[in-house]
Design a protein around this motif. Sequence first.
Motif, PDB file in Angstrom:
ATOM      1  N   ARG A  13       0.845  -1.185   0.000  1.00  0.00           N
ATOM      2  CA  ARG A  13       0.000   0.000   0.000  1.00  0.00           C
ATOM      3  C   ARG A  13       0.884   1.240   0.000  1.00  0.00           C
ATOM      4  N   ASP A  14       0.682   2.076  -1.010  1.00  0.00           N
ATOM      5  CA  ASP A  14       1.438   3.336  -1.113  1.00  0.00           C
ATOM      6  C   ASP A  14       2.941   3.117  -1.047  1.00  0.00           C
ATOM      7  N   GLY A  15       3.403   2.078  -1.718  1.00  0.00           N
ATOM      8  CA  GLY A  15       4.834   1.819  -1.791  1.00  0.00           C
ATOM      9  C   GLY A  15       5.423   1.074  -0.625  1.00  0.00           C
ATOM     10  N   VAL A  16       4.612   0.750   0.381  1.00  0.00           N
ATOM     11  CA  VAL A  16       5.086   0.024   1.562  1.00  0.00           C
ATOM     12  C   VAL A  16       4.505  -1.383   1.566  1.00  0.00           C
ATOM     13  N   ALA A  17       5.365  -2.381   1.573  1.00  0.00           N
ATOM     14  CA  ALA A  17       4.930  -3.769   1.696  1.00  0.00           C
ATOM     15  C   ALA A  17       4.897  -4.155   3.170  1.00  0.00           C
ATOM     16  N   THR A  18       3.779  -4.704   3.623  1.00  0.00           N
ATOM     17  CA  THR A  18       3.682  -5.202   4.998  1.00  0.00           C
ATOM     18  C   THR A  18       3.641  -6.721   4.953  1.00  0.00           C
ATOM     19  N   LEU A  19       4.616  -7.332   5.597  1.00  0.00           N
ATOM     20  CA  LEU A  19       4.751  -8.781   5.644  1.00  0.00           C
ATOM     21  C   LEU A  19       4.447  -9.216   7.077  1.00  0.00           C
ATOM     22  N   THR A  20       3.404 -10.040   7.241  1.00  0.00           N
ATOM     23  CA  THR A  20       2.948 -10.422   8.576  1.00  0.00           C
ATOM     24  C   THR A  20       3.060 -11.930   8.769  1.00  0.00           C
ATOM     25  N   LEU A  21       3.910 -12.354   9.688  1.00  0.00           N
ATOM     26  CA  LEU A  21       3.971 -13.766  10.068  1.00  0.00           C
ATOM     27  C   LEU A  21       2.638 -14.105  10.722  1.00  0.00           C
ATOM     28  N   ASN A  22       1.995 -15.181  10.262  1.00  0.00           N
ATOM     29  CA  ASN A  22       0.571 -15.335  10.580  1.00  0.00           C
ATOM     30  C   ASN A  22       0.220 -16.701  11.150  1.00  0.00           C
ATOM     31  N   ARG A  23       0.852 -17.047  12.253  1.00  0.00           N
ATOM     32  CA  ARG A  23       0.442 -18.226  13.026  1.00  0.00           C
ATOM     33  C   ARG A  23       0.324 -17.791  14.494  1.00  0.00           C
ATOM     34  N   PRO A  24      -0.589 -16.872  14.775  1.00  0.00           N
ATOM     35  CA  PRO A  24      -0.633 -16.264  16.111  1.00  0.00           C
ATOM     36  C   PRO A  24      -0.905 -17.262  17.227  1.00  0.00           C
ATOM     37  N   LYS A  52       8.814   0.278  -2.044  1.00  0.00           N
ATOM     38  CA  LYS A  52       9.877   1.220  -1.703  1.00  0.00           C
ATOM     39  C   LYS A  52      10.421   0.998  -0.293  1.00  0.00           C
ATOM     40  N   ALA A  53       9.639   0.349   0.571  1.00  0.00           N
ATOM     41  CA  ALA A  53      10.062   0.029   1.937  1.00  0.00           C
ATOM     42  C   ALA A  53       9.212  -1.142   2.415  1.00  0.00           C
ATOM     43  N   VAL A  54       9.699  -1.845   3.437  1.00  0.00           N
ATOM     44  CA  VAL A  54       9.036  -3.057   3.924  1.00  0.00           C
ATOM     45  C   VAL A  54       8.816  -2.953   5.428  1.00  0.00           C
ATOM     46  N   ALA A  97      19.348 -12.627   2.060  1.00  0.00           N
ATOM     47  CA  ALA A  97      18.348 -12.026   1.175  1.00  0.00           C
ATOM     48  C   ALA A  97      17.796 -10.732   1.761  1.00  0.00           C
ATOM     49  N   MET A  98      17.596 -10.696   3.075  1.00  0.00           N
ATOM     50  CA  MET A  98      17.105  -9.487   3.723  1.00  0.00           C
ATOM     51  C   MET A  98      18.129  -8.359   3.618  1.00  0.00           C
ATOM     52  N   ARG A  99      19.396  -8.679   3.808  1.00  0.00           N
ATOM     53  CA  ARG A  99      20.427  -7.657   3.740  1.00  0.00           C
ATOM     54  C   ARG A  99      20.672  -7.199   2.308  1.00  0.00           C
ATOM     55  N   ALA A 100      20.413  -8.078   1.332  1.00  0.00           N
ATOM     56  CA  ALA A 100      20.689  -7.747  -0.065  1.00  0.00           C
ATOM     57  C   ALA A 100      19.532  -7.027  -0.738  1.00  0.00           C
ATOM     58  N   CYS A 101      18.305  -7.175  -0.234  1.00  0.00           N
ATOM     59  CA  CYS A 101      17.183  -6.503  -0.886  1.00  0.00           C
ATOM     60  C   CYS A 101      17.358  -4.992  -0.694  1.00  0.00           C
ATOM     61  N   PRO A 102      17.134  -4.196  -1.750  1.00  0.00           N
ATOM     62  CA  PRO A 102      17.463  -2.768  -1.675  1.00  0.00           C
ATOM     63  C   PRO A 102      16.535  -1.938  -0.800  1.00  0.00           C
ATOM     64  N   GLN A 103      15.337  -2.446  -0.513  1.00  0.00           N
ATOM     65  CA  GLN A 103      14.395  -1.659   0.290  1.00  0.00           C
ATOM     66  C   GLN A 103      14.754  -1.733   1.777  1.00  0.00           C
ATOM     67  N   PRO A 104      14.653  -0.611   2.497  1.00  0.00           N
ATOM     68  CA  PRO A 104      14.810  -0.661   3.948  1.00  0.00           C
ATOM     69  C   PRO A 104      13.697  -1.503   4.575  1.00  0.00           C
ATOM     70  N   ILE A 105      14.055  -2.292   5.589  1.00  0.00           N
ATOM     71  CA  ILE A 105      13.100  -3.150   6.286  1.00  0.00           C
ATOM     72  C   ILE A 105      12.908  -2.618   7.703  1.00  0.00           C
ATOM     73  N   LEU A 205      10.261   6.676   4.578  1.00  0.00           N
ATOM     74  CA  LEU A 205      11.354   6.197   3.734  1.00  0.00           C
ATOM     75  C   LEU A 205      10.901   6.033   2.287  1.00  0.00           C
ATOM     76  N   ALA A 206       9.680   5.503   2.109  1.00  0.00           N
ATOM     77  CA  ALA A 206       9.162   5.248   0.763  1.00  0.00           C
ATOM     78  C   ALA A 206       8.959   6.534  -0.031  1.00  0.00           C
ATOM     79  N   SER A 207       8.711   7.639   0.659  1.00  0.00           N
ATOM     80  CA  SER A 207       8.502   8.913  -0.032  1.00  0.00           C
ATOM     81  C   SER A 207       9.810   9.684  -0.223  1.00  0.00           C
ATOM     82  N   GLY A 208      10.902   9.097   0.234  1.00  0.00           N
ATOM     83  CA  GLY A 208      12.207   9.745   0.090  1.00  0.00           C
ATOM     84  C   GLY A 208      12.910   9.324  -1.191  1.00  0.00           C
ATOM     85  N   PRO A 209      14.210   9.616  -1.302  1.00  0.00           N
ATOM     86  CA  PRO A 209      14.981   9.244  -2.497  1.00  0.00           C
ATOM     87  C   PRO A 209      15.332   7.754  -2.459  1.00  0.00           C
TER      88      PRO A 209
END
Length: 266
Positions: A13-24, A52-54, A97-105, A205-209
Amino acid sequence: MSTQPQHFLYEVRDGVATLTLNRPERKNPLTFASYAELRDLFRALADANDVKAVVLTGAGDNFCSGGDVHDIIGPLTKLDMPGLLAFTRMTGDLVKAMRACPQPIVAAIDGVCAGAGAMLALASDIRLGTARSKTAFLFTRVGLAGADMGACALLPRVIGQGRASELLYTGRSMNGVEAERWGFFNSVHEPEALLEAARAFAQGLASGPTFAHGITKKMLQQEWNMGVDEAIEAEAQAQAICMMTQDFHRAYHAFVAKQKPQFEGN
């Protein structure tokens, strides 16, 4: 990126990916399949132009309890050495993979954050937590070394060698207040405000450079293995590349016009 993961929730949503671990009901533990799917998703993010960010978080009141005792720990006791090494390399590949992906997490951490879950938090770029959270690198509690998924390289760089040694030798829990004081958490929030705070941070972050953010993340990772002179030269090259972007020119013209720059990531 169009694929919908099977083992966690994922929305953009709006350039931000939300990843939710889902076994509460089990405090969001990881399985063989979810490790691999997380690794593959973070690798794929390198080509996800809509992200643009995660934000990385867990469903319910917990972040992640680590490897599932029944789905992972039990089966590991029956594997031979090649099988065990294949597993430990695969879990390490998730951190790579987390360190190599270009988007800030940005990790939003409430409740239990243990074992491999603590490593997911550590591999993120920014960590927001709650006072009631409990972070534990508890590998020694199950008879393993504190050296897991890059912990001995990453944790000392975040909180210092002595504090990292304490956590990795003892496997004890670190509450959110201590985590912020030690520099593991960037900030602490009320549980009900945590996810929104993480999304707001990621949105900023997503709205930045964002091209430049990717370069910053790359250099933060790459310069760990450089001397100071090599790092200064690498940053000279990286900054010259960024000076060729349209975002750099947009920022200049906005400054001259006394306006806020509107970055587009190119």
